[in-house]
Motif scaffolding. Structure first.
Motif, mmCIF file in Angstrom:
data_model
loop_
_atom_site.group_PDB
_atom_site.id
_atom_site.type_symbol
_atom_site.label_atom_id
_atom_site.label_comp_id
_atom_site.label_asym_id
_atom_site.label_seq_id
_atom_site.Cartn_x
_atom_site.Cartn_y
_atom_site.Cartn_z
ATOM 1 N N ASN A 1 0.803 -1.224 0.000
ATOM 2 C CA ASN A 1 0.000 0.000 0.000
ATOM 3 C C ASN A 1 0.836 1.274 0.000
ATOM 4 O O ASN A 1 0.288 2.364 0.166
ATOM 5 C CB ASN A 1 -0.974 -0.006 1.179
ATOM 6 N N GLN A 2 2.131 1.134 -0.221
ATOM 7 C CA GLN A 2 2.974 2.317 -0.377
ATOM 8 C C GLN A 2 2.560 3.058 -1.643
ATOM 9 O O GLN A 2 2.165 2.457 -2.636
ATOM 10 C CB GLN A 2 4.450 1.928 -0.454
ATOM 11 N N THR A 3 2.670 4.352 -1.617
ATOM 12 C CA THR A 3 2.219 5.192 -2.718
ATOM 13 C C THR A 3 2.890 4.837 -4.034
ATOM 14 O O THR A 3 2.232 4.769 -5.075
ATOM 15 C CB THR A 3 2.488 6.672 -2.382
ATOM 16 N N LYS A 4 4.186 4.592 -4.028
ATOM 17 C CA LYS A 4 4.906 4.275 -5.259
ATOM 18 C C LYS A 4 4.406 2.970 -5.876
ATOM 19 O O LYS A 4 4.292 2.856 -7.094
ATOM 20 C CB LYS A 4 6.406 4.192 -5.001
ATOM 21 N N ILE A 5 4.108 1.998 -5.051
ATOM 22 C CA ILE A 5 3.637 0.711 -5.564
ATOM 23 C C ILE A 5 2.223 0.832 -6.109
ATOM 24 O O ILE A 5 1.918 0.295 -7.181
ATOM 25 C CB ILE A 5 3.749 -0.375 -4.474
ATOM 26 N N THR A 6 1.344 1.542 -5.414
ATOM 27 C CA THR A 6 -0.020 1.693 -5.925
ATOM 28 C C THR A 6 -0.034 2.506 -7.209
ATOM 29 O O THR A 6 -0.804 2.215 -8.122
ATOM 30 C CB THR A 6 -0.945 2.344 -4.877
ATOM 31 N N ALA A 7 0.837 3.518 -7.294
ATOM 32 C CA ALA A 7 0.923 4.318 -8.522
ATOM 33 C C ALA A 7 1.454 3.468 -9.666
ATOM 34 O O ALA A 7 0.957 3.553 -10.804
ATOM 35 C CB ALA A 7 1.814 5.532 -8.302
ATOM 36 N N TRP A 8 2.459 2.643 -9.390
ATOM 37 C CA TRP A 8 3.001 1.747 -10.416
ATOM 38 C C TRP A 8 1.937 0.758 -10.886
ATOM 39 O O TRP A 8 1.777 0.527 -12.079
ATOM 40 C CB TRP A 8 4.212 1.002 -9.878
ATOM 41 N N PHE A 9 1.197 0.175 -9.947
ATOM 42 C CA PHE A 9 0.150 -0.780 -10.303
ATOM 43 C C PHE A 9 -0.905 -0.125 -11.185
ATOM 44 O O PHE A 9 -1.363 -0.701 -12.171
ATOM 45 C CB PHE A 9 -0.501 -1.364 -9.046
ATOM 46 N N TYR A 10 -1.288 1.109 -10.834
ATOM 47 C CA TYR A 10 -2.281 1.828 -11.643
ATOM 48 C C TYR A 10 -1.734 2.121 -13.037
ATOM 49 O O TYR A 10 -2.442 1.999 -14.034
ATOM 50 C CB TYR A 10 -2.692 3.131 -10.955
ATOM 51 N N LYS A 11 -0.473 2.501 -13.088
ATOM 52 C CA LYS A 11 0.144 2.817 -14.383
ATOM 53 C C LYS A 11 0.200 1.583 -15.280
ATOM 54 O O LYS A 11 -0.046 1.666 -16.483
ATOM 55 C CB LYS A 11 1.557 3.357 -14.151
ATOM 56 N N VAL A 12 0.507 0.427 -14.706
ATOM 57 C CA VAL A 12 0.626 -0.815 -15.481
ATOM 58 C C VAL A 12 -0.737 -1.366 -15.884
ATOM 59 O O VAL A 12 -0.940 -1.771 -17.025
ATOM 60 C CB VAL A 12 1.425 -1.874 -14.681
ATOM 61 N N THR A 13 -1.690 -1.367 -14.961
ATOM 62 C CA THR A 13 -2.977 -2.024 -15.224
ATOM 63 C C THR A 13 -4.112 -1.062 -15.537
ATOM 64 O O THR A 13 -5.149 -1.487 -16.039
ATOM 65 C CB THR A 13 -3.409 -2.859 -14.015
ATOM 66 N N ASN A 14 -3.937 0.209 -15.183
ATOM 67 C CA ASN A 14 -4.984 1.216 -15.337
ATOM 68 C C ASN A 14 -6.246 0.851 -14.537
ATOM 69 O O ASN A 14 -7.362 1.149 -14.937
ATOM 70 C CB ASN A 14 -5.323 1.455 -16.809
ATOM 71 N N VAL A 15 -6.027 0.178 -13.402
ATOM 72 C CA VAL A 15 -7.113 -0.251 -12.527
ATOM 73 C C VAL A 15 -6.868 0.335 -11.138
ATOM 74 O O VAL A 15 -5.786 0.194 -10.580
ATOM 75 C CB VAL A 15 -7.181 -1.796 -12.432
ATOM 76 N N LYS A 16 -7.892 0.999 -10.598
ATOM 77 C CA LYS A 16 -7.821 1.512 -9.235
ATOM 78 C C LYS A 16 -8.509 0.523 -8.304
ATOM 79 O O LYS A 16 -9.654 0.154 -8.527
ATOM 80 C CB LYS A 16 -8.513 2.871 -9.129
ATOM 81 N N ILE A 17 -7.798 0.116 -7.263
ATOM 82 C CA ILE A 17 -8.367 -0.796 -6.263
ATOM 83 C C ILE A 17 -8.269 -0.101 -4.918
ATOM 84 O O ILE A 17 -7.194 0.348 -4.519
ATOM 85 C CB ILE A 17 -7.609 -2.139 -6.225
ATOM 86 N N ASP B 1 -2.664 12.262 -5.043
ATOM 87 C CA ASP B 1 -3.481 11.113 -5.427
ATOM 88 C C ASP B 1 -2.631 9.859 -5.405
ATOM 89 O O ASP B 1 -1.692 9.714 -6.182
ATOM 90 C CB ASP B 1 -4.046 11.342 -6.834
ATOM 91 N N ASP B 2 -2.930 8.946 -4.507
ATOM 92 C CA ASP B 2 -2.159 7.714 -4.428
ATOM 93 C C ASP B 2 -2.867 6.553 -5.112
ATOM 94 O O ASP B 2 -2.450 5.423 -4.985
ATOM 95 C CB ASP B 2 -1.843 7.364 -2.984
ATOM 96 N N TYR B 3 -3.928 6.821 -5.827
ATOM 97 C CA TYR B 3 -4.693 5.826 -6.583
ATOM 98 C C TYR B 3 -5.325 4.779 -5.689
ATOM 99 O O TYR B 3 -5.600 3.683 -6.114
ATOM 100 C CB TYR B 3 -3.806 5.143 -7.639
ATOM 101 N N SER B 4 -5.547 5.091 -4.415
ATOM 102 C CA SER B 4 -6.112 4.081 -3.530
ATOM 103 C C SER B 4 -7.593 4.268 -3.285
ATOM 104 O O SER B 4 -8.253 3.350 -2.847
ATOM 105 C CB SER B 4 -5.386 4.084 -2.182
ATOM 106 N N GLU B 5 -8.113 5.434 -3.525
ATOM 107 C CA GLU B 5 -9.537 5.735 -3.313
ATOM 108 C C GLU B 5 -10.008 5.264 -1.948
ATOM 109 O O GLU B 5 -11.001 4.590 -1.814
ATOM 110 C CB GLU B 5 -10.402 5.095 -4.393
ATOM 111 N N GLU B 6 -9.236 5.553 -0.923
ATOM 112 C CA GLU B 6 -9.604 5.111 0.419
ATOM 113 C C GLU B 6 -10.909 5.673 0.726
ATOM 114 O O GLU B 6 -11.725 5.854 1.270
ATOM 115 C CB GLU B 6 -8.555 5.537 1.403
#
Length: 116
Positions: free
Chosen positions: A32-48, A111-116
């Motif tokens: 849940n680190q910001t860099k990892i969530t941003a990377w995941f969003y960049k790769v998959t274009n999916v916000k979780i 924006d950390d792409y986490s939509e908490e």
């Protein structure tokens, strides 16, 4: 002989899988680190949302622990209790501690792409 509430609580806490609980909390915090969530969003274009990421990690890690340790069906209850305890303990204690120590991965200014 009647078991007191303290004895029941101690028996419950000792029956939990503390190795699973500690590593699950650490893995969840890392993912849940910001860099990892941003990377995941960049790769998959999916916000979780964060809670769903933690749920997916916990279930996946629980299945992995179950298979790697060769647990039997009777161990599933203890592993599930450990999962629930870790989720609650992480939410109520660890996140607050990280916030106080300024180690929280989610900062409100970006924006950390986490939509908490």
């Amino acid at each position: 002989m009647m078991i007191t509430s303290i004895e029941y609580l101690i028996n419950y806490l000792t029956s939990l899988d503390w190795g699973y609980i500690i590593t699950f909390i650490l893995i969840s915090h890392l993912v849940n680190q910001t860099k990892i969530t941003a990377w995941f969003y960049k790769v998959t274009n999916v916000k979780i949302r964060t809670r769903y990421r933690v749920l997916i990690i916990g279930i996946g890690y629980g299945v992995m622990v179950y298979l790697l340790r060769g647990y039997t069906i009777s161990n599933i209850e203890s592993l599930f209790e450990s999962f629930v305890f870790a989720m609650v303990f992480h939410k109520l204690v660890v996140e607050r501690l990280f916030a106080v120590l300024k180690l929280n991965p989610v900062e409100p200014n970006y924006d950390d792409y986490s939509e908490e």
